[in-house]
Design an enzyme around this catalytic site. Structure first.
Site, PDB file in Angstrom:
ATOM      1  N   ASN A  10       0.865  -1.186   0.000  1.00  0.00           N
ATOM      2  CA  ASN A  10       0.000   0.000   0.000  1.00  0.00           C
ATOM      3  C   ASN A  10       0.903   1.237   0.000  1.00  0.00           C
ATOM      4  O   ASN A  10       1.481   1.587   1.020  1.00  0.00           O
ATOM      5  CB  ASN A  10      -0.890  -0.033   1.254  1.00  0.00           C
ATOM      6  CG  ASN A  10      -1.777   1.193   1.362  1.00  0.00           C
ATOM      7  OD1 ASN A  10      -1.862   2.006   0.431  1.00  0.00           O
ATOM      8  ND2 ASN A  10      -2.441   1.344   2.498  1.00  0.00           N
ATOM      9  N   TRP A  11       0.986   1.880  -1.155  1.00  0.00           N
ATOM     10  CA  TRP A  11       1.884   3.041  -1.278  1.00  0.00           C
ATOM     11  C   TRP A  11       1.289   4.306  -0.680  1.00  0.00           C
ATOM     12  O   TRP A  11       1.943   5.330  -0.604  1.00  0.00           O
ATOM     13  CB  TRP A  11       2.221   3.288  -2.761  1.00  0.00           C
ATOM     14  CG  TRP A  11       3.173   2.314  -3.354  1.00  0.00           C
ATOM     15  CD1 TRP A  11       3.745   1.233  -2.736  1.00  0.00           C
ATOM     16  CD2 TRP A  11       3.686   2.326  -4.696  1.00  0.00           C
ATOM     17  NE1 TRP A  11       4.571   0.571  -3.611  1.00  0.00           N
ATOM     18  CE2 TRP A  11       4.553   1.229  -4.818  1.00  0.00           C
ATOM     19  CE3 TRP A  11       3.487   3.160  -5.800  1.00  0.00           C
ATOM     20  CZ2 TRP A  11       5.235   0.940  -6.004  1.00  0.00           C
ATOM     21  CZ3 TRP A  11       4.148   2.872  -6.978  1.00  0.00           C
ATOM     22  CH2 TRP A  11       5.017   1.771  -7.082  1.00  0.00           C
ATOM     23  N   LYS A  12       0.028   4.234  -0.317  1.00  0.00           N
ATOM     24  CA  LYS A  12      -0.667   5.414   0.250  1.00  0.00           C
ATOM     25  C   LYS A  12      -0.474   6.621  -0.676  1.00  0.00           C
ATOM     26  O   LYS A  12      -0.429   6.449  -1.887  1.00  0.00           O
ATOM     27  CB  LYS A  12      -0.199   5.658   1.684  1.00  0.00           C
ATOM     28  CG  LYS A  12      -0.341   4.393   2.547  1.00  0.00           C
ATOM     29  CD  LYS A  12      -0.179   4.619   4.013  1.00  0.00           C
ATOM     30  CE  LYS A  12      -0.357   3.308   4.756  1.00  0.00           C
ATOM     31  NZ  LYS A  12      -0.257   3.435   6.195  1.00  0.00           N
ATOM     32  N   HIS A  33      -9.710   1.273   4.873  1.00  0.00           N
ATOM     33  CA  HIS A  33      -8.438   1.444   5.590  1.00  0.00           C
ATOM     34  C   HIS A  33      -8.667   2.404   6.761  1.00  0.00           C
ATOM     35  O   HIS A  33      -9.454   3.366   6.633  1.00  0.00           O
ATOM     36  CB  HIS A  33      -7.365   1.999   4.638  1.00  0.00           C
ATOM     37  CG  HIS A  33      -6.000   1.941   5.232  1.00  0.00           C
ATOM     38  ND1 HIS A  33      -5.568   2.863   6.153  1.00  0.00           N
ATOM     39  CD2 HIS A  33      -4.980   1.068   5.072  1.00  0.00           C
ATOM     40  CE1 HIS A  33      -4.328   2.550   6.533  1.00  0.00           C
ATOM     41  NE2 HIS A  33      -3.953   1.458   5.884  1.00  0.00           N
ATOM     42  N   GLU A  56      -5.617  -4.832  10.821  1.00  0.00           N
ATOM     43  CA  GLU A  56      -4.579  -3.826  11.030  1.00  0.00           C
ATOM     44  C   GLU A  56      -4.862  -3.054  12.318  1.00  0.00           C
ATOM     45  O   GLU A  56      -5.673  -2.105  12.314  1.00  0.00           O
ATOM     46  CB  GLU A  56      -4.557  -2.836   9.866  1.00  0.00           C
ATOM     47  CG  GLU A  56      -4.277  -3.483   8.527  1.00  0.00           C
ATOM     48  CD  GLU A  56      -3.681  -2.475   7.554  1.00  0.00           C
ATOM     49  OE1 GLU A  56      -2.537  -2.676   7.131  1.00  0.00           O
ATOM     50  OE2 GLU A  56      -4.352  -1.464   7.251  1.00  0.00           O
ATOM     51  N   GLY A  75       2.242   2.251  10.882  1.00  0.00           N
ATOM     52  CA  GLY A  75       3.249   3.299  10.740  1.00  0.00           C
ATOM     53  C   GLY A  75       4.037   3.604  12.006  1.00  0.00           C
ATOM     54  O   GLY A  75       4.775   4.585  12.057  1.00  0.00           O
ATOM     55  N   SER A 126       3.322  -2.103  10.433  1.00  0.00           N
ATOM     56  CA  SER A 126       4.764  -2.154  10.703  1.00  0.00           C
ATOM     57  C   SER A 126       5.411  -3.486  10.306  1.00  0.00           C
ATOM     58  O   SER A 126       6.311  -3.983  10.994  1.00  0.00           O
ATOM     59  CB  SER A 126       5.043  -1.840  12.174  1.00  0.00           C
ATOM     60  OG  SER A 126       4.614  -0.538  12.492  1.00  0.00           O
ATOM     61  N   GLY A 160       2.755  -1.112   4.356  1.00  0.00           N
ATOM     62  CA  GLY A 160       2.746   0.304   4.001  1.00  0.00           C
ATOM     63  C   GLY A 160       4.159   0.792   3.760  1.00  0.00           C
ATOM     64  O   GLY A 160       4.762   0.544   2.703  1.00  0.00           O
ATOM     65  N   GLY A 161       4.725   1.469   4.753  1.00  0.00           N
ATOM     66  CA  GLY A 161       6.030   2.129   4.637  1.00  0.00           C
ATOM     67  C   GLY A 161       7.119   1.276   3.999  1.00  0.00           C
ATOM     68  O   GLY A 161       7.848   1.752   3.113  1.00  0.00           O
TER      69      GLY A 161
HETATM   70  P1  PGA Z   1       2.689   0.337   7.712  1.00  0.00           P
HETATM   71  O1  PGA Z   1       1.204   0.560   7.117  1.00  0.00           O
HETATM   72  O2  PGA Z   1       3.219  -0.934   7.117  1.00  0.00           O
HETATM   73  O3  PGA Z   1       3.451   1.558   7.280  1.00  0.00           O
HETATM   74  O4  PGA Z   1       2.542   0.231   9.196  1.00  0.00           O
HETATM   75  C1  PGA Z   1       0.331  -0.511   6.952  1.00  0.00           C
HETATM   76  C2  PGA Z   1      -0.973  -0.010   6.416  1.00  0.00           C
HETATM   77  O5  PGA Z   1      -1.416   1.071   6.818  1.00  0.00           O
HETATM   78  O6  PGA Z   1      -1.604  -0.661   5.557  1.00  0.00           O
END
Ligand code: PGA
Length: 245
Positions: A9-11, A100, A171, A177, A208, A229-230
């Site tokens: 997920n590149w957001k 999300h 999640e 994050g 994370s 995500g990150g």
């Molecule tokens: P993260 O995000 O891996 O940066 O914690 C996960 C997400 O929000 O899908």
């Protein structure tokens, strides 16, 4: 060997140029390492503006990846300025992330809106990745399986969920994050509870996830993959996550 879904997920990150670089770097390393994905389904969710070009580059490079949108309109089509419909997404992606926690919290998405999004995603053949942070969101969303009949909250409208087109991502808010993932035991317990409610739906863990901890989650019996995500923003780290999963 169980099928694993690894979702990036590149957001709200990356430009067209960044995307080209990510895909080329990913491709190079993939070839260099003679990597095989075996039973892993790799799904990238870039922002809407990048989906078409990402698709184009990926098919040129013959990358074994699928695409997801990060959101979908709760309306079918028409006068909804700024919205992207399920029908439009279907031209560019096979999957869509719905609900999300960032959308629930920062854009005040409620269960009724989320259910409308799920219904339209299902209608247009998009596999839905529904994000939940607690079990009550499954109850609230009035998902009723194993019959796979869904009832959209207040409106009472019913729609059918196709088992093969539905994935849940657990999640926990504190893990997103933060660098503080949930414990694999707790995440697995949640995944087990979700499967109890929704038959054999695949359940992913998100929050994370890194190449260092991914295996702790994917080796748990009820977890069928991860939503990243990150750590997915760097193609080298993302490939390591895929490899270690
Ligand atoms: P993260 O995000 O891996 O940066 O914690 C996960 C997400 O929000 O899908």
């Amino acid at each position: 060997m169980k099928k694993l879904f690894i979702v990036a997920n590149w957001k709200s990150n990356k430009t067209i140029k960044d995307t080209e670089k990510w895909l080329h770097d990913f491709d190079e390393e993939l070839k260099r390492k003679q990597f095989s994905f075996e039973s892993k389904v790799i799904i990238i969710a870039p922002p809407f503006t990048l989906l078409e070009h990402a698709n184009y580059c990926s098919s040129n490079l013959k990358l074994p990846i699928k695409f997801a949108a990060q959101d979908v309109s709760p309306f079918e089509e028409g006068a909804y300025t700024g919205e992207i419909s399920a029908k439009q997404i279907k031209e560019l992606a096979d999957y869509v992330i719905v609900g999300h926690s960032e959308r629930r919290e920062r854009f005040s998405e409620d269960e009724e809106t989320i259910n409308k999004k799920i219904a339209l995603a299902q209608k247009y053949g998009l596999t839905t990745v529904l994000c939940v942070s607690e079990l009550k969101q499954i109850h609230n969303s009035t998902l009723r399986l194993p019959s796979m009949q869904l009832r959209t909250g207040r409106s009472g409208q019913e729609f059918i969920i196709h088992n093969s087109n539905f994935i849940v991502a657990y999640e926990p808010l504190s893990a997103i994050g933060s660098g503080h993932p949930d414990t694999p035991v707790n995440a697995d317990e949640m995944a087990r509870s979700i499967k109890k409610e929704l038959a054999e739906v695949p359940v992913l863990y998100g929050g994370s996830v890194t190449s260092g901890n991914v295996k702790n989650f994917t080796s748990m019996p009820y977890i069928d993959g991860v939503l990243v995500g990150g750590a997915s923003l760097d193609p080298h780290e993302f490939l390591k996550i895929i490899k270690n999963a």
